[in-house]
Design a protein around this motif. Structure first.
Motif, PDB file in Angstrom:
ATOM      1  N   PRO A 169       0.954  -1.084  -0.051  1.00 38.68           N
ATOM      2  CA  PRO A 169       0.113  -0.036   0.136  1.00 38.68           C
ATOM      3  C   PRO A 169       1.044   1.298  -0.003  1.00 38.68           C
ATOM      4  N   ASN A 170       0.491   2.165  -0.722  1.00 36.40           N
ATOM      5  CA  ASN A 170       1.144   3.444  -0.976  1.00 36.40           C
ATOM      6  C   ASN A 170       0.762   4.407  -0.103  1.00 36.40           C
ATOM      7  N   THR A 171       1.267   4.398   1.274  1.00 38.17           N
ATOM      8  CA  THR A 171       0.745   5.168   2.189  1.00 38.17           C
ATOM      9  C   THR A 171       1.743   6.322   2.436  1.00 38.17           C
ATOM     10  N   GLU A 172       2.739   6.557   1.881  1.00 35.29           N
ATOM     11  CA  GLU A 172       3.564   7.868   1.682  1.00 35.29           C
ATOM     12  C   GLU A 172       2.931   8.813   1.098  1.00 35.29           C
ATOM     13  N   PRO A 173       2.625  10.179   1.376  1.00 37.36           N
ATOM     14  CA  PRO A 173       3.346  10.849   2.368  1.00 37.36           C
ATOM     15  C   PRO A 173       2.151  11.061   3.559  1.00 37.36           C
ATOM     16  N   PHE A 174       1.214  10.083   3.855  1.00 38.67           N
ATOM     17  CA  PHE A 174       0.210  10.630   4.451  1.00 38.67           C
ATOM     18  C   PHE A 174       0.203  10.264   6.087  1.00 38.67           C
ATOM     19  N   LEU A 175       1.294   9.357   6.291  1.00 35.22           N
ATOM     20  CA  LEU A 175       1.449   8.773   7.557  1.00 35.22           C
ATOM     21  C   LEU A 175       2.071   9.963   8.614  1.00 35.22           C
ATOM     22  N   GLN A 219      -3.038   1.448  10.998  1.00 34.14           N
ATOM     23  CA  GLN A 219      -2.621   0.607   9.747  1.00 34.14           C
ATOM     24  C   GLN A 219      -2.950  -0.810  10.184  1.00 34.14           C
ATOM     25  N   ALA A 220      -3.216  -1.580   9.163  1.00 39.33           N
ATOM     26  CA  ALA A 220      -3.523  -2.949   9.163  1.00 39.33           C
ATOM     27  C   ALA A 220      -1.979  -3.705   9.124  1.00 39.33           C
ATOM     28  N   ASP A 221      -1.935  -5.084   9.332  1.00 38.55           N
ATOM     29  CA  ASP A 221      -0.887  -6.047   9.376  1.00 38.55           C
ATOM     30  C   ASP A 221      -0.088  -5.813   7.852  1.00 38.55           C
ATOM     31  N   ASP A 222      -0.945  -5.622   6.874  1.00 36.11           N
ATOM     32  CA  ASP A 222      -0.287  -5.412   5.585  1.00 36.11           C
ATOM     33  C   ASP A 222       0.215  -4.316   5.281  1.00 36.11           C
ATOM     34  N   GLY A 223       0.128  -3.237   6.117  1.00 38.10           N
ATOM     35  CA  GLY A 223       0.559  -1.760   5.851  1.00 38.10           C
ATOM     36  C   GLY A 223      -0.487  -0.832   5.260  1.00 38.10           C
ATOM     37  N   GLY A 224      -1.663  -1.286   5.010  1.00 38.24           N
ATOM     38  CA  GLY A 224      -2.790  -0.622   4.417  1.00 38.24           C
ATOM     39  C   GLY A 224      -3.477   0.262   5.628  1.00 38.24           C
ATOM     40  N   MET A 267     -15.881   3.087   4.404  1.00 38.48           N
ATOM     41  CA  MET A 267     -14.598   3.445   3.900  1.00 38.48           C
ATOM     42  C   MET A 267     -13.959   4.532   4.659  1.00 38.48           C
ATOM     43  N   MET A 268     -14.241   4.758   5.978  1.00 41.35           N
ATOM     44  CA  MET A 268     -13.412   5.838   6.865  1.00 41.35           C
ATOM     45  C   MET A 268     -12.158   5.042   7.296  1.00 41.35           C
ATOM     46  N   THR A 269     -11.169   5.865   7.447  1.00 38.06           N
ATOM     47  CA  THR A 269      -9.949   5.736   8.052  1.00 38.06           C
ATOM     48  C   THR A 269      -9.983   6.213   9.591  1.00 38.06           C
ATOM     49  N   SER A 270      -8.959   5.826  10.298  1.00 32.10           N
ATOM     50  CA  SER A 270      -9.255   6.314  12.068  1.00 32.10           C
ATOM     51  C   SER A 270      -9.049   7.845  12.099  1.00 32.10           C
ATOM     52  N   GLU A 271      -8.867   8.627  11.070  1.00 30.17           N
ATOM     53  CA  GLU A 271      -8.774   9.950  11.181  1.00 30.17           C
ATOM     54  C   GLU A 271      -9.985  10.582  10.627  1.00 30.17           C
ATOM     55  N   PRO A 272     -10.470  11.457  11.467  1.00 24.69           N
ATOM     56  CA  PRO A 272     -11.955  12.239  11.067  1.00 24.69           C
ATOM     57  C   PRO A 272     -11.874  12.712   9.497  1.00 24.69           C
ATOM     58  N   ASP A 273     -12.924  12.505   8.950  1.00 24.13           N
ATOM     59  CA  ASP A 273     -13.065  13.124   7.482  1.00 24.13           C
ATOM     60  C   ASP A 273     -12.416  12.596   6.609  1.00 24.13           C
ATOM     61  N   VAL A 274     -11.338  11.394   6.826  1.00 24.00           N
ATOM     62  CA  VAL A 274     -10.476  11.033   5.731  1.00 24.00           C
ATOM     63  C   VAL A 274     -10.993   9.455   5.572  1.00 24.00           C
ATOM     64  N   TYR A 275     -11.196   9.552   4.105  1.00 18.25           N
ATOM     65  CA  TYR A 275     -11.595   8.023   3.780  1.00 18.25           C
ATOM     66  C   TYR A 275     -10.340   7.387   3.027  1.00 18.25           C
ATOM     67  N   ALA A 311      -9.874   4.181  -0.427  1.00 13.95           N
ATOM     68  CA  ALA A 311     -10.524   3.498  -1.159  1.00 13.95           C
ATOM     69  C   ALA A 311      -9.092   2.382  -2.162  1.00 13.95           C
ATOM     70  N   GLY A 312      -9.323   1.436  -2.470  1.00 14.97           N
ATOM     71  CA  GLY A 312      -8.504   0.649  -3.448  1.00 14.97           C
ATOM     72  C   GLY A 312      -7.153   0.085  -2.795  1.00 14.97           C
ATOM     73  N   ASP A 313      -6.072  -0.023  -3.512  1.00 14.56           N
ATOM     74  CA  ASP A 313      -4.973  -0.794  -2.676  1.00 14.56           C
ATOM     75  C   ASP A 313      -4.401  -0.246  -1.549  1.00 14.56           C
ATOM     76  N   VAL A 314      -4.662   1.186  -1.431  1.00 15.99           N
ATOM     77  CA  VAL A 314      -3.736   1.701  -0.295  1.00 15.99           C
ATOM     78  C   VAL A 314      -4.401   1.307   0.950  1.00 15.99           C
ATOM     79  N   CYS A 315      -5.789   0.950   1.052  1.00 21.01           N
ATOM     80  CA  CYS A 315      -6.375   0.609   2.339  1.00 21.01           C
ATOM     81  C   CYS A 315      -6.693  -0.908   2.502  1.00 21.01           C
ATOM     82  N   THR A 316      -7.019  -1.177   3.652  1.00 20.48           N
ATOM     83  CA  THR A 316      -7.291  -2.587   4.083  1.00 20.48           C
ATOM     84  C   THR A 316      -8.796  -2.605   4.676  1.00 20.48           C
ATOM     85  N   ALA A 317      -9.370  -3.509   4.214  1.00 21.85           N
ATOM     86  CA  ALA A 317     -10.947  -3.574   4.823  1.00 21.85           C
ATOM     87  C   ALA A 317     -11.088  -4.282   5.867  1.00 21.85           C
ATOM     88  N   CYS A 318     -11.182  -3.542   6.880  1.00 19.23           N
ATOM     89  CA  CYS A 318     -11.259  -3.930   8.457  1.00 19.23           C
ATOM     90  C   CYS A 318     -12.539  -4.181   9.203  1.00 19.23           C
TER      91      CYS A 318
END
Length: 442
Positions: free
Chosen positions: A263-269, A276-281, A288-296, A298-305
């Motif tokens: 997952p291409n998480t640079e430069p967001f971290l 982050q999930a174990d696979d780095g997503g 489709m919401m991340t743990s940060e408010p108002d940030v979603y 989708a696709g290869d960068v995320c992990t469906a938890c």
């Protein structure tokens, strides 16, 4: 925080691959104004007058102040942000110029350029891009190194692999009619990094080497890369040598690294608190919401938890990037309008349609018995050179299937998996080619 916020958008979508574009299309239909970062195409701007495209990569994200800074120093605010930055190749080595990763449209074109002068290449990897490459390349010897006992084990079992292998030993047939699914191509070169490859990435690219032979592929099974060196061995005449863990060494013009993506998480971290999930997503919930408010995301960068349906799994394929992008766009709009949104039906059943070795390939549900342990049985029907049908049954009910060739069984099998009908009474008759199974279950 660098620079003053230039403009605040209701929506910002980062990334111009399949997930990002689909997300943009979904939101643009509904709301008035927003913005896309990185790898876009002017086609979208013509289609949606309410869309502003900014040709720049994201340098940093500041979730507290709801703003993103682009590589050219501009700062934009957002109400809702969706990260669709995709994945980046897991390269065998970053240092060696003779090792090429294929992930996006730019690297595919670079590959074509190098291939035109090549007499031998080594392809390392066993995923979708490796499968397509070894089949499409002509006029060049291909050594294919796979770490498994069979080719394509991400997608199918050893039986299906045996069905496909003879296709590597004969000349390619003329192109047949395409299988029924949307086409994804790039209208024009994108700014910055190229967009991620859709399933038709090799269409229109001449994958022709420097030799007069049509196709020569030899597969090295159950091996990985021990060493890659550019030192010329004694009497060696190749630009690069690759040593495999099975003790063999091959000289070649270049090495293709096709060993999957991360997952291409640079430069967001940096400076944020994403889970982050174990696979780095980036972890996302069923909206489709991340743990940060108002940030979603989708696709290869995320992990469906969220808790998955029993017949669905995430596999970072272009079909899922499209589904997630579309659904993320819907969630963002619904949340702005304070409307409830239910998990989309596409997450009920895993399904993927593609083409390998000129055969239509359909994967449904737990097609490889994923997570079922020994608690399942297989029914297989195989007609050499024509079709391969595998059904996965658990407790007498169909839970997955692999269909290779023009079987016309996908709709029936999809319904049987979804309705979980007890098929015990049919036994092996389920795959009897003399019985029109569709008549049974319409």
């Amino acid at each position: 925080m660098a620079g003053k916020v230039e403009k605040v958008f209701k929506f910002v979508v980062v990334g111009g691959g399949i997930a990002g574009v689909t997300c943009v299309e979904q939101v643009s239909k509904t709301l008035e104004e927003f913005d896309v970062e990185e790898r876009p195409s002017s086609v979208l701007e013509e289609k949606f007058p309410n869309l502003i495209v900014i040709h720049s990569a994201v340098k940093s994200l500041h979730t507290e102040s709801h703003s993103v800074e682009t590589a050219d120093g501009r700062v934009f605010g957002y109400e809702k942000l969706c990260i669709c930055s995709g994945g980046r190749p897991k390269l065998l080595t970053q240092e060696n110029p003779h090792v090429l990763g294929i992930r996006d449209t730019d690297s595919a074109q670079e590959f074509q350029k190098r291939l035109s002068k090549a007499k031998r290449i080594v392809v390392v990897g066993n995923g979708g891009i490796a499968l397509e490459l070894v089949y499409e390349v002509e006029g060049c010897e291909v050594i294919w190194a796979v770490k498994d006992k069979a080719i394509g084990n991400t997608f199918f079992d050893a039986g299906a692999a045996q069905f496909l292998i003879p296709s590597l030993e004969v000349d390619k047939p003329e192109k047949t009619a395409p299988c029924k699914r949307p086409r994804y191509t790039t209208e024009e070169p994108a700014a910055g990094p190229g967009s991620a490859l859709g399933p038709d990435w090799h269409e229109g690219i001449d994958l022709q080497g420097a030799e007069q032979v049509s196709r020569r592929v030899s597969v090295e099974y159950q091996c990985e890369v021990e060493k890659i060196q550019t030192l010329r061995l004694e009497n060696g005449s190749w630009p690069v040598y690759i040593q495999l863990t099975n003790g063999k060494t091959f000289g070649c013009d270049f090495v293709v690294s096709a060993t999957g993506v991360v997952p291409n998480t640079e430069p967001f971290l940096h400076g944020n608190n994403f889970a982050q999930a174990d696979d780095g997503g980036l972890q996302v919930n069923d909206q489709m919401m991340t743990s940060e408010p108002d940030v979603y995301a989708a696709g290869d960068v995320c992990t469906a938890c969220w808790e998955h349906s029993p017949m669905w799994q995430q596999m970072r394929l272009w079909t899922q990037a499209r589904q997630m992008g579309w659904y993320a766009g819907r969630c963002m709009v619904s949340h702005i309008l304070s409307e409830p949104v239910e998990l989309d039906f596409c997450f009920e059943l895993f399904s993927h349609i593609t083409k390998f070795f000129n055969y239509k390939v359909v994967l449904l549900g737990k097609f490889n018995g994923q997570g079922l342990g020994s608690n399942h049985e297989l029914l297989v029907r195989c007609t050499k050179g024509h079709e391969y049908v595998k059904v996965v049954l658990s407790g007498g009910r169909m839970v997955g299937a692999v269909l290779i060739g023009e079987t016309d069984l996908e709709e029936t099998f999809e319904n049987l998996i979804l309705n979980q009908m007890d098929l015990t009474q049919y036994g092996e008759e389920l795959l009897n080619p003399d019985i029109d199974i569709e008549d049974y279950f319409d």
